[in-house]
Design a protein around this motif. Structure first.
Motif, PDB file in Angstrom:
ATOM      1  N   ASN A  65      -0.122   4.114   0.951  1.00  0.00           N
ATOM      2  CA  ASN A  65      -0.515   4.973   2.067  1.00  0.00           C
ATOM      3  C   ASN A  65      -0.063   4.449   3.418  1.00  0.00           C
ATOM      4  O   ASN A  65       0.577   5.160   4.184  1.00  0.00           O
ATOM      5  CB  ASN A  65      -2.035   5.139   2.047  1.00  0.00           C
ATOM      6  N   CYS A  70       0.830  -1.203   0.000  1.00  0.00           N
ATOM      7  CA  CYS A  70       0.000   0.000   0.000  1.00  0.00           C
ATOM      8  C   CYS A  70       0.865   1.253   0.000  1.00  0.00           C
ATOM      9  O   CYS A  70       1.800   1.367   0.781  1.00  0.00           O
ATOM     10  CB  CYS A  70      -0.914  -0.018   1.222  1.00  0.00           C
ATOM     11  N   ASN A  84      -7.372  -4.193  -6.126  1.00  0.00           N
ATOM     12  CA  ASN A  84      -7.817  -2.896  -6.601  1.00  0.00           C
ATOM     13  C   ASN A  84      -7.439  -1.794  -5.628  1.00  0.00           C
ATOM     14  O   ASN A  84      -7.174  -0.679  -6.015  1.00  0.00           O
ATOM     15  CB  ASN A  84      -9.340  -2.902  -6.789  1.00  0.00           C
ATOM     16  N   ALA A  85      -7.430  -2.129  -4.348  1.00  0.00           N
ATOM     17  CA  ALA A  85      -7.148  -1.125  -3.334  1.00  0.00           C
ATOM     18  C   ALA A  85      -6.727  -1.808  -2.049  1.00  0.00           C
ATOM     19  O   ALA A  85      -6.983  -2.989  -1.853  1.00  0.00           O
ATOM     20  CB  ALA A  85      -8.389  -0.267  -3.098  1.00  0.00           C
ATOM     21  N   CYS A  86      -6.085  -1.055  -1.194  1.00  0.00           N
ATOM     22  CA  CYS A  86      -5.644  -1.583   0.093  1.00  0.00           C
ATOM     23  C   CYS A  86      -6.843  -2.058   0.906  1.00  0.00           C
ATOM     24  O   CYS A  86      -7.815  -1.323   1.065  1.00  0.00           O
ATOM     25  CB  CYS A  86      -4.907  -0.480   0.844  1.00  0.00           C
ATOM     26  N   GLY A 113      -7.832   1.405   1.782  1.00  0.00           N
ATOM     27  CA  GLY A 113      -8.499   1.706   0.515  1.00  0.00           C
ATOM     28  C   GLY A 113      -7.648   2.482  -0.468  1.00  0.00           C
ATOM     29  O   GLY A 113      -8.124   2.875  -1.532  1.00  0.00           O
ATOM     30  N   ALA A 114      -6.366   2.683  -0.148  1.00  0.00           N
ATOM     31  CA  ALA A 114      -5.492   3.415  -1.050  1.00  0.00           C
ATOM     32  C   ALA A 114      -4.979   2.511  -2.175  1.00  0.00           C
ATOM     33  O   ALA A 114      -5.183   1.304  -2.163  1.00  0.00           O
ATOM     34  CB  ALA A 114      -4.327   4.018  -0.272  1.00  0.00           C
ATOM     35  N   GLU A 115      -4.294   3.131  -3.112  1.00  0.00           N
ATOM     36  CA  GLU A 115      -3.755   2.390  -4.249  1.00  0.00           C
ATOM     37  C   GLU A 115      -2.647   1.436  -3.821  1.00  0.00           C
ATOM     38  O   GLU A 115      -1.839   1.750  -2.956  1.00  0.00           O
ATOM     39  CB  GLU A 115      -3.217   3.384  -5.276  1.00  0.00           C
ATOM     40  N   MET A 116      -2.591   0.278  -4.461  1.00  0.00           N
ATOM     41  CA  MET A 116      -1.542  -0.696  -4.175  1.00  0.00           C
ATOM     42  C   MET A 116      -0.508  -0.679  -5.283  1.00  0.00           C
ATOM     43  O   MET A 116      -0.806  -0.395  -6.434  1.00  0.00           O
ATOM     44  CB  MET A 116      -2.144  -2.105  -4.084  1.00  0.00           C
TER      45      MET A 116
END
Ligand SMILES: [Zn+2]
Length: 46
Positions: free
Chosen positions: A18, A16, A29-31, A35-38
């Motif tokens: 973040n 992640c 799709n997301a952490c 929920g951040a970008e991976m």
């Protein structure tokens, strides 16, 4: 036998941007934590 290549169906390690959570998945799709970008860590699998 060929050398191992990146395959979209093969799990790899993602980190992640973040919070630094590391997950193994084929295409996250997301952490799952924030929920951040991976990003793909490109860790070689032996
Ligand atoms: Zn995160």
């Amino acid at each position: 036998m060929k050398d191992i290549e990146l395959d979209p169906e093969t799990e790899s390690t993602y980190e992640c941007f973040n919070c630094g959570t590391v997950v193994r998945a084929s295409a996250p799709n997301a952490c799952p934590d924030c929920g951040a970008e991976m990003r793909n860590r490109h860790t070689p699998i032996e």
